[in-house]
Design a protein around this motif. Structure first.
Motif, PDB file in Angstrom:
ATOM      1  N   LYS A  27       0.855  -1.196   0.000  1.00  0.00           N
ATOM      2  CA  LYS A  27       0.000   0.000   0.000  1.00  0.00           C
ATOM      3  C   LYS A  27       0.884   1.237   0.000  1.00  0.00           C
ATOM      4  O   LYS A  27       1.933   1.266   0.622  1.00  0.00           O
ATOM      5  N   VAL A  28       0.431   2.243  -0.721  1.00  0.00           N
ATOM      6  CA  VAL A  28       1.094   3.544  -0.745  1.00  0.00           C
ATOM      7  C   VAL A  28       0.040   4.587  -0.365  1.00  0.00           C
ATOM      8  O   VAL A  28      -1.161   4.292  -0.358  1.00  0.00           O
ATOM      9  N   PRO A  29       0.437   5.801  -0.049  1.00  0.00           N
ATOM     10  CA  PRO A  29      -0.538   6.823   0.394  1.00  0.00           C
ATOM     11  C   PRO A  29      -1.675   7.043  -0.593  1.00  0.00           C
ATOM     12  O   PRO A  29      -1.546   6.781  -1.788  1.00  0.00           O
ATOM     13  N   PHE A  30      -2.791   7.509  -0.092  1.00  0.00           N
ATOM     14  CA  PHE A  30      -3.991   7.872  -0.842  1.00  0.00           C
ATOM     15  C   PHE A  30      -4.711   6.651  -1.430  1.00  0.00           C
ATOM     16  O   PHE A  30      -5.325   6.734  -2.484  1.00  0.00           O
ATOM     17  N   GLY A  31      -4.653   5.517  -0.736  1.00  0.00           N
ATOM     18  CA  GLY A  31      -5.405   4.340  -1.136  1.00  0.00           C
ATOM     19  C   GLY A  31      -4.872   3.599  -2.342  1.00  0.00           C
ATOM     20  O   GLY A  31      -5.551   2.759  -2.914  1.00  0.00           O
ATOM     21  N   ARG A  32      -3.688   3.929  -2.754  1.00  0.00           N
ATOM     22  CA  ARG A  32      -3.089   3.256  -3.922  1.00  0.00           C
ATOM     23  C   ARG A  32      -2.242   2.063  -3.456  1.00  0.00           C
ATOM     24  O   ARG A  32      -2.010   1.867  -2.270  1.00  0.00           O
ATOM     25  N   TYR A  33      -1.761   1.317  -4.428  1.00  0.00           N
ATOM     26  CA  TYR A  33      -0.900   0.177  -4.119  1.00  0.00           C
ATOM     27  C   TYR A  33       0.062  -0.045  -5.281  1.00  0.00           C
ATOM     28  O   TYR A  33      -0.152   0.444  -6.382  1.00  0.00           O
ATOM     29  N   THR A  34       1.112  -0.771  -5.004  1.00  0.00           N
ATOM     30  CA  THR A  34       2.039  -1.206  -6.052  1.00  0.00           C
ATOM     31  C   THR A  34       2.152  -2.724  -5.964  1.00  0.00           C
ATOM     32  O   THR A  34       2.008  -3.309  -4.889  1.00  0.00           O
ATOM     33  N   LEU A  35       2.390  -3.327  -7.106  1.00  0.00           N
ATOM     34  CA  LEU A  35       2.566  -4.772  -7.146  1.00  0.00           C
ATOM     35  C   LEU A  35       4.023  -5.104  -7.417  1.00  0.00           C
ATOM     36  O   LEU A  35       4.688  -4.426  -8.186  1.00  0.00           O
ATOM     37  N   GLN A  36       4.483  -6.160  -6.759  1.00  0.00           N
ATOM     38  CA  GLN A  36       5.844  -6.627  -6.969  1.00  0.00           C
ATOM     39  C   GLN A  36       5.781  -8.091  -7.399  1.00  0.00           C
ATOM     40  O   GLN A  36       5.147  -8.911  -6.734  1.00  0.00           O
ATOM     41  N   ASP A  37       6.405  -8.389  -8.515  1.00  0.00           N
ATOM     42  CA  ASP A  37       6.442  -9.759  -9.023  1.00  0.00           C
ATOM     43  C   ASP A  37       7.523 -10.522  -8.258  1.00  0.00           C
ATOM     44  O   ASP A  37       8.709 -10.213  -8.343  1.00  0.00           O
ATOM     45  N   LEU A  38       7.113 -11.547  -7.500  1.00  0.00           N
ATOM     46  CA  LEU A  38       8.055 -12.348  -6.729  1.00  0.00           C
ATOM     47  C   LEU A  38       8.437 -13.637  -7.453  1.00  0.00           C
ATOM     48  O   LEU A  38       9.137 -14.469  -6.912  1.00  0.00           O
ATOM     49  N   GLY A  39       7.949 -13.778  -8.676  1.00  0.00           N
ATOM     50  CA  GLY A  39       8.374 -14.903  -9.504  1.00  0.00           C
ATOM     51  C   GLY A  39       7.386 -16.054  -9.532  1.00  0.00           C
ATOM     52  O   GLY A  39       6.444 -16.112  -8.749  1.00  0.00           O
ATOM     53  N   PRO A  40       7.626 -16.977 -10.459  1.00  0.00           N
ATOM     54  CA  PRO A  40       6.721 -18.121 -10.594  1.00  0.00           C
ATOM     55  C   PRO A  40       6.926 -19.132  -9.473  1.00  0.00           C
ATOM     56  O   PRO A  40       8.016 -19.267  -8.933  1.00  0.00           O
ATOM     57  N   GLU A  41       5.854 -19.828  -9.133  1.00  0.00           N
ATOM     58  CA  GLU A  41       5.927 -20.952  -8.209  1.00  0.00           C
ATOM     59  C   GLU A  41       6.109 -22.214  -9.034  1.00  0.00           C
ATOM     60  O   GLU A  41       6.152 -22.151 -10.264  1.00  0.00           O
ATOM     61  N   GLN A  42       6.180 -23.352  -8.370  1.00  0.00           N
ATOM     62  CA  GLN A  42       6.342 -24.600  -9.110  1.00  0.00           C
ATOM     63  C   GLN A  42       5.124 -24.853  -9.981  1.00  0.00           C
ATOM     64  O   GLN A  42       4.012 -24.498  -9.641  1.00  0.00           O
ATOM     65  N   ARG A  43       5.373 -25.456 -11.115  1.00  0.00           N
ATOM     66  CA  ARG A  43       4.291 -25.877 -12.002  1.00  0.00           C
ATOM     67  C   ARG A  43       3.811 -27.225 -11.481  1.00  0.00           C
ATOM     68  O   ARG A  43       4.600 -28.115 -11.204  1.00  0.00           O
ATOM     69  N   VAL A  44       2.506 -27.367 -11.337  1.00  0.00           N
ATOM     70  CA  VAL A  44       1.924 -28.605 -10.813  1.00  0.00           C
ATOM     71  C   VAL A  44       1.209 -29.311 -11.954  1.00  0.00           C
ATOM     72  O   VAL A  44       0.345 -28.730 -12.602  1.00  0.00           O
ATOM     73  N   MET A  45       1.596 -30.562 -12.198  1.00  0.00           N
ATOM     74  CA  MET A  45       0.995 -31.377 -13.246  1.00  0.00           C
ATOM     75  C   MET A  45       0.337 -32.574 -12.585  1.00  0.00           C
ATOM     76  O   MET A  45       1.004 -33.310 -11.856  1.00  0.00           O
ATOM     77  N   GLU A  46      -0.970 -32.709 -12.782  1.00  0.00           N
ATOM     78  CA  GLU A  46      -1.647 -33.836 -12.161  1.00  0.00           C
ATOM     79  C   GLU A  46      -2.680 -34.421 -13.090  1.00  0.00           C
ATOM     80  O   GLU A  46      -3.089 -33.781 -14.063  1.00  0.00           O
ATOM     81  N   GLY A  47      -3.081 -35.631 -12.789  1.00  0.00           N
ATOM     82  CA  GLY A  47      -4.063 -36.284 -13.634  1.00  0.00           C
ATOM     83  C   GLY A  47      -4.537 -37.586 -13.047  1.00  0.00           C
ATOM     84  O   GLY A  47      -4.167 -37.965 -11.936  1.00  0.00           O
ATOM     85  N   GLU A  48      -5.365 -38.246 -13.821  1.00  0.00           N
ATOM     86  CA  GLU A  48      -5.899 -39.548 -13.438  1.00  0.00           C
ATOM     87  C   GLU A  48      -5.540 -40.546 -14.516  1.00  0.00           C
ATOM     88  O   GLU A  48      -5.423 -40.194 -15.686  1.00  0.00           O
ATOM     89  N   GLY A  49      -5.374 -41.780 -14.115  1.00  0.00           N
ATOM     90  CA  GLY A  49      -5.058 -42.817 -15.075  1.00  0.00           C
ATOM     91  C   GLY A  49      -5.669 -44.129 -14.663  1.00  0.00           C
ATOM     92  O   GLY A  49      -6.206 -44.277 -13.564  1.00  0.00           O
ATOM     93  N   GLU A  50      -5.576 -45.063 -15.551  1.00  0.00           N
ATOM     94  CA  GLU A  50      -6.054 -46.407 -15.254  1.00  0.00           C
ATOM     95  C   GLU A  50      -5.193 -47.408 -16.003  1.00  0.00           C
ATOM     96  O   GLU A  50      -4.679 -47.132 -17.081  1.00  0.00           O
ATOM     97  N   PHE A  51      -5.010 -48.544 -15.356  1.00  0.00           N
ATOM     98  CA  PHE A  51      -4.356 -49.678 -15.999  1.00  0.00           C
ATOM     99  C   PHE A  51      -5.422 -50.757 -16.145  1.00  0.00           C
ATOM    100  O   PHE A  51      -6.169 -51.033 -15.204  1.00  0.00           O
ATOM    101  N   VAL A  52      -5.495 -51.346 -17.329  1.00  0.00           N
ATOM    102  CA  VAL A  52      -6.515 -52.344 -17.618  1.00  0.00           C
ATOM    103  C   VAL A  52      -5.833 -53.571 -18.208  1.00  0.00           C
ATOM    104  O   VAL A  52      -4.903 -53.459 -18.994  1.00  0.00           O
ATOM    105  N   GLY A  53      -6.298 -54.753 -17.830  1.00  0.00           N
ATOM    106  CA  GLY A  53      -5.747 -55.992 -18.368  1.00  0.00           C
ATOM    107  C   GLY A  53      -5.238 -56.873 -17.249  1.00  0.00           C
ATOM    108  O   GLY A  53      -5.229 -56.495 -16.080  1.00  0.00           O
ATOM    109  N   GLU A  54      -4.787 -58.036 -17.627  1.00  0.00           N
ATOM    110  CA  GLU A  54      -4.396 -59.015 -16.611  1.00  0.00           C
ATOM    111  C   GLU A  54      -3.194 -58.579 -15.776  1.00  0.00           C
ATOM    112  O   GLU A  54      -3.029 -59.053 -14.666  1.00  0.00           O
ATOM    113  N   ASN A  55      -2.371 -57.664 -16.275  1.00  0.00           N
ATOM    114  CA  ASN A  55      -1.220 -57.205 -15.504  1.00  0.00           C
ATOM    115  C   ASN A  55      -1.423 -55.792 -14.949  1.00  0.00           C
ATOM    116  O   ASN A  55      -0.463 -55.106 -14.631  1.00  0.00           O
ATOM    117  N   ALA A  56      -2.669 -55.351 -14.808  1.00  0.00           N
ATOM    118  CA  ALA A  56      -2.966 -53.976 -14.375  1.00  0.00           C
ATOM    119  C   ALA A  56      -2.351 -53.673 -13.009  1.00  0.00           C
ATOM    120  O   ALA A  56      -1.713 -52.635 -12.824  1.00  0.00           O
TER     121      ALA A  56
END
Length: 184
Positions: A27-56
């Motif tokens: 926050k800065v005076p008169f109700g204003r603000y400034t933004l600071q870029d602190l950098g990217p966080e980790q990229r999260v990769m997720e999903g669902e899968g299935e194994f089918v067959g006699e060796n699932a």
């Protein structure tokens, strides 16, 4: 899809990638603000899968063994950018059977620098040879971190066209360092 030495028999149908950037607000005076870029966080990769067959269930146990390996590994997917990632979560989403296992997985990208384009991090090389009809064939030598999708993008062609040029590659999700890929 491949992680370390485990290769999925087919690609996941359900997955998501989360990108997030940390921002600071001051926050800065008169109700204003400034933004600071602190950098990217980790990229999260997720999903669902299935194994089918006699060796699932055996396939799921092999995947669980890879989960217990320490440290990050190379995560290769034809759509995602290849990345160095940690396998942070693996859970069953139903009681497993010998012939059917459904599961959920999560990977966190290890930040080693990031590029939005394709990078050749090893000794990837291009070679030419005279083909039939006088047209020169061009070959690319696979380097660490390469994917068929990345090579296709680098040479301005579709993944389908690249796969069609390379019938010797039985699984386009699994290419090895030093392998020759025809690009023209």
């Amino acid at each position: 899809m491949r992680y370390k030495d485990f290769v999925w028999p087919h690609n996941r149908r359900v997955y998501s990638i989360g990108f997030r950037r940390t921002m600071g607000a001051d926050k800065v005076p008169f109700g204003r603000y400034t933004l600071q870029d602190l950098g990217p966080e980790q990229r999260v990769m997720e999903g669902e899968g299935e194994f089918v067959g006699e060796n699932a269930y055996q396939l799921f146990k092999q995947l669980a063994t890879v989960f217990y390996d320490d440290g990050p590994g190379l995560l290769v997917h034809p759509v995602w950018q290849t990345s160095n990632a940690y396998f942070v979560e693996l859970s069953l989403t139903q009681e497993p059977r010998a012939d059917y296992v459904r599961y959920h997985f999560t990977f966190w990208e290890s930040y080693d620098g990031h590029s939005t384009g394709t990078r050749v991090t090893g000794g990837g090389q291009q070679e030419s040879a005279a083909g039939g009809g006088g047209q020169a064939e061009q070959w690319y030598t696979v380097a660490r971190g390469d994917t068929m999708w990345g090579i296709a993008r680098r040479y301005g062609m579709s993944l389908t066209a690249l796969v069609a040029l390379n019938p010797q590659i039985k699984n386009p999700n699994l290419i090895l360092v030093g392998q020759k890929v025809r690009v023209a």
